[in-house]
Write a protein that holds these residues in place. Structure first.
Motif, PDB file in Angstrom:
ATOM      1  N   ALA A 113      33.524  12.726 134.144  1.00  0.00           N
ATOM      2  CA  ALA A 113      34.500  11.886 133.444  1.00  0.00           C
ATOM      3  C   ALA A 113      34.249  11.378 131.814  1.00  0.00           C
ATOM      4  CB  ALA A 113      34.317  10.348 134.352  1.00  0.00           C
ATOM      5  N   TYR A 114      33.043  11.463 131.593  1.00  0.00           N
ATOM      6  CA  TYR A 114      32.511  11.464 130.312  1.00  0.00           C
ATOM      7  C   TYR A 114      32.956  12.760 129.577  1.00  0.00           C
ATOM      8  CZ  TYR A 114      29.633  11.323 126.021  1.00  0.00           C
ATOM      9  OH  TYR A 114      28.938  11.347 124.927  1.00  0.00           O
ATOM     10  N   TYR A 115      32.933  13.741 129.958  1.00  0.00           N
ATOM     11  CA  TYR A 115      33.267  14.853 129.437  1.00  0.00           C
ATOM     12  C   TYR A 115      34.820  15.118 129.156  1.00  0.00           C
ATOM     13  CZ  TYR A 115      33.675  19.953 128.580  1.00  0.00           C
ATOM     14  OH  TYR A 115      34.028  21.358 128.259  1.00  0.00           O
ATOM     15  N   TRP A 116      35.557  14.774 130.021  1.00  0.00           N
ATOM     16  CA  TRP A 116      37.083  14.484 129.797  1.00  0.00           C
ATOM     17  C   TRP A 116      37.543  13.461 128.796  1.00  0.00           C
ATOM     18  CZ3 TRP A 116      39.200  18.977 130.050  1.00  0.00           C
ATOM     19  CH2 TRP A 116      38.950  19.821 130.991  1.00  0.00           C
ATOM     20  N   PHE A 117      36.654  12.271 128.857  1.00  0.00           N
ATOM     21  CA  PHE A 117      36.817  11.199 127.903  1.00  0.00           C
ATOM     22  C   PHE A 117      36.732  11.477 126.500  1.00  0.00           C
ATOM     23  CE2 PHE A 117      34.993   7.659 125.528  1.00  0.00           C
ATOM     24  CZ  PHE A 117      36.288   6.883 125.463  1.00  0.00           C
ATOM     25  N   THR A 118      35.784  12.458 126.242  1.00  0.00           N
ATOM     26  CA  THR A 118      35.570  12.559 124.842  1.00  0.00           C
ATOM     27  C   THR A 118      36.783  13.614 124.232  1.00  0.00           C
ATOM     28  OG1 THR A 118      34.337  14.774 125.607  1.00  0.00           O
ATOM     29  CG2 THR A 118      33.095  12.577 124.864  1.00  0.00           C
ATOM     30  N   LEU A 119      37.422  14.337 125.298  1.00  0.00           N
ATOM     31  CA  LEU A 119      38.500  15.189 124.838  1.00  0.00           C
ATOM     32  C   LEU A 119      39.717  14.303 124.749  1.00  0.00           C
ATOM     33  CD1 LEU A 119      40.028  17.755 124.319  1.00  0.00           C
ATOM     34  CD2 LEU A 119      40.187  18.139 126.848  1.00  0.00           C
ATOM     35  N   LEU A 120      39.896  13.149 125.784  1.00  0.00           N
ATOM     36  CA  LEU A 120      40.953  12.367 125.465  1.00  0.00           C
ATOM     37  C   LEU A 120      40.911  11.581 124.140  1.00  0.00           C
ATOM     38  CD1 LEU A 120      43.385  11.213 126.667  1.00  0.00           C
ATOM     39  CD2 LEU A 120      42.101   9.537 127.930  1.00  0.00           C
ATOM     40  N   LEU A 121      39.831  11.219 123.883  1.00  0.00           N
ATOM     41  CA  LEU A 121      39.634  10.330 122.803  1.00  0.00           C
ATOM     42  C   LEU A 121      39.895  11.122 121.457  1.00  0.00           C
ATOM     43  CD1 LEU A 121      38.656   7.970 121.231  1.00  0.00           C
ATOM     44  CD2 LEU A 121      36.197   8.916 121.282  1.00  0.00           C
ATOM     45  N   TRP A 122      39.467  12.436 121.522  1.00  0.00           N
ATOM     46  CA  TRP A 122      39.924  13.353 120.458  1.00  0.00           C
ATOM     47  C   TRP A 122      41.349  13.469 120.284  1.00  0.00           C
ATOM     48  CZ3 TRP A 122      36.559  13.977 116.779  1.00  0.00           C
ATOM     49  CH2 TRP A 122      36.451  15.034 115.748  1.00  0.00           C
ATOM     50  N   LEU A 123      41.968  13.334 121.139  1.00  0.00           N
ATOM     51  CA  LEU A 123      43.431  13.849 121.333  1.00  0.00           C
ATOM     52  C   LEU A 123      44.366  12.575 120.816  1.00  0.00           C
ATOM     53  CD1 LEU A 123      43.976  15.834 124.459  1.00  0.00           C
ATOM     54  CD2 LEU A 123      43.962  16.769 122.180  1.00  0.00           C
ATOM     55  N   VAL A 124      43.660  11.620 121.346  1.00  0.00           N
ATOM     56  CA  VAL A 124      44.490  10.153 120.722  1.00  0.00           C
ATOM     57  C   VAL A 124      44.161   9.879 119.367  1.00  0.00           C
ATOM     58  CG1 VAL A 124      44.336   7.581 120.707  1.00  0.00           C
ATOM     59  CG2 VAL A 124      44.098   9.103 122.943  1.00  0.00           C
ATOM     60  N   ILE A 125      43.105  10.501 118.855  1.00  0.00           N
ATOM     61  CA  ILE A 125      42.836  10.329 117.260  1.00  0.00           C
ATOM     62  C   ILE A 125      43.705  11.349 116.626  1.00  0.00           C
ATOM     63  CG2 ILE A 125      41.049  10.821 115.457  1.00  0.00           C
ATOM     64  CD1 ILE A 125      38.967   9.478 117.387  1.00  0.00           C
ATOM     65  N   SER A 126      43.841  12.601 117.266  1.00  0.00           N
ATOM     66  CA  SER A 126      44.618  13.647 116.551  1.00  0.00           C
ATOM     67  C   SER A 126      46.145  13.138 116.419  1.00  0.00           C
ATOM     68  CB  SER A 126      44.581  15.066 117.317  1.00  0.00           C
ATOM     69  OG  SER A 126      43.268  15.663 117.280  1.00  0.00           O
ATOM     70  N   ALA A 127      46.485  12.302 117.444  1.00  0.00           N
ATOM     71  CA  ALA A 127      48.124  11.985 117.556  1.00  0.00           C
ATOM     72  C   ALA A 127      48.084  10.996 116.361  1.00  0.00           C
ATOM     73  CB  ALA A 127      48.232  11.290 118.849  1.00  0.00           C
ATOM     74  N   GLY A 128      47.181  10.205 116.088  1.00  0.00           N
ATOM     75  CA  GLY A 128      47.285   9.146 115.023  1.00  0.00           C
ATOM     76  C   GLY A 128      47.119   9.752 113.715  1.00  0.00           C
ATOM     77  N   LEU A 129      46.565  10.983 113.486  1.00  0.00           N
ATOM     78  CA  LEU A 129      46.659  11.713 112.240  1.00  0.00           C
ATOM     79  C   LEU A 129      47.826  12.164 111.983  1.00  0.00           C
ATOM     80  CD1 LEU A 129      42.744  13.484 112.515  1.00  0.00           C
ATOM     81  CD2 LEU A 129      43.708  11.453 111.131  1.00  0.00           C
ATOM     82  N   TYR A 130      48.511  12.733 113.144  1.00  0.00           N
ATOM     83  CA  TYR A 130      49.756  13.402 112.988  1.00  0.00           C
ATOM     84  C   TYR A 130      50.702  12.567 112.270  1.00  0.00           C
ATOM     85  CZ  TYR A 130      53.699  16.379 114.091  1.00  0.00           C
ATOM     86  OH  TYR A 130      54.780  17.042 113.966  1.00  0.00           O
TER      87      TYR A 130
END
Length: 204
Positions: free
Chosen positions: A123-140
């Motif tokens: 769960a922690y492993y995939w949470f870090t990926l989800l967090l990274w993707l959310v931040i990337s969407a904000g950067l876009y």
């Protein structure tokens, strides 16, 4: 061509030629006297051209700035999307690399994370990926909070590596990790030190 034909000019034309060259117009021959007199009584096309240039200079420069910002913004978004896709591939590697790695190699890779003081749950492993993707969407979409979160997460993840135990990577994972690091550096440089910075300052 002026330099080649000038050697055939009679000396009496040189004075008139040098004067008209200073005004960016070179007229030689019998018509030079009439031409020089006319120049004294009416504005030259070149003078009108410079006036038009002075009036249009600011709009032209503004249009060029908009074009430059648009191109840099497109490059920045490409970097963000590429970084997000690379992150997805990197995070997915432990679940697909069994297709080309031997059992011995997989056993060695399983040693990754040994001695970690951080949670190693899936769960922690995939949470870090989800967090990274959310931040990337904000950067876009040029969200300023996403830019701050991106830098903060990079710093946190870097220092968290000191407590994440032994790291064991396959050759493909090592290559992806290096490419992602370069991509992150390019993203930081672009969003802080180019015209893209203005887009972030316009958004919260």
């Amino acid at each position: 061509m002026v330099g080649e034909s000038a050697v055939f000019f009679p000396r009496k034309y040189w004075a008139a030629a040098s004067q008209t060259m200073a005004g960016k117009v070179l007229v030689v021959g019998p018509e030079r006297a009439n031409h020089n007199q006319a120049r004294q009584v009416r504005p030259t096309p070149s003078g009108l051209g410079w006036t038009a240039y002075a009036l249009l200079r600011l709009p032209l420069l503004a249009a060029l700035d908009v074009l430059r910002i648009h191109r840099m913004g497109s490059l920045f978004r490409i970097l963000v999307v590429a970084g997000a896709l690379l992150a997805i591939v990197f995070w997915s590697m432990p679940f697909i690399d069994y297709m080309w790695l031997s059992n011995d190699e997989l056993q060695i890779l399983d040693l990754g994370g040994f001695g970690s003081k951080l949670p190693q749950s899936e769960a922690y492993y995939w949470f870090t990926l989800l967090l990274w993707l959310v931040i990337s969407a904000g950067l876009y979409f040029y969200k300023k909070i996403a830019r701050t979160a991106f830098v903060v997460c990079l710093i946190v993840f870097t220092f968290a590596g000191l407590f994440d135990g032994i790291m064991v990577l396959s050759p493909i994972e090592a290559a992806l990790s290096s490419i992602i690091t370069l991509s992150d550096g390019a993203i930081i440089a672009t969003m802080y030190f180019t015209s893209v910075n203005a887009k972030f300052n316009e958004n919260i």
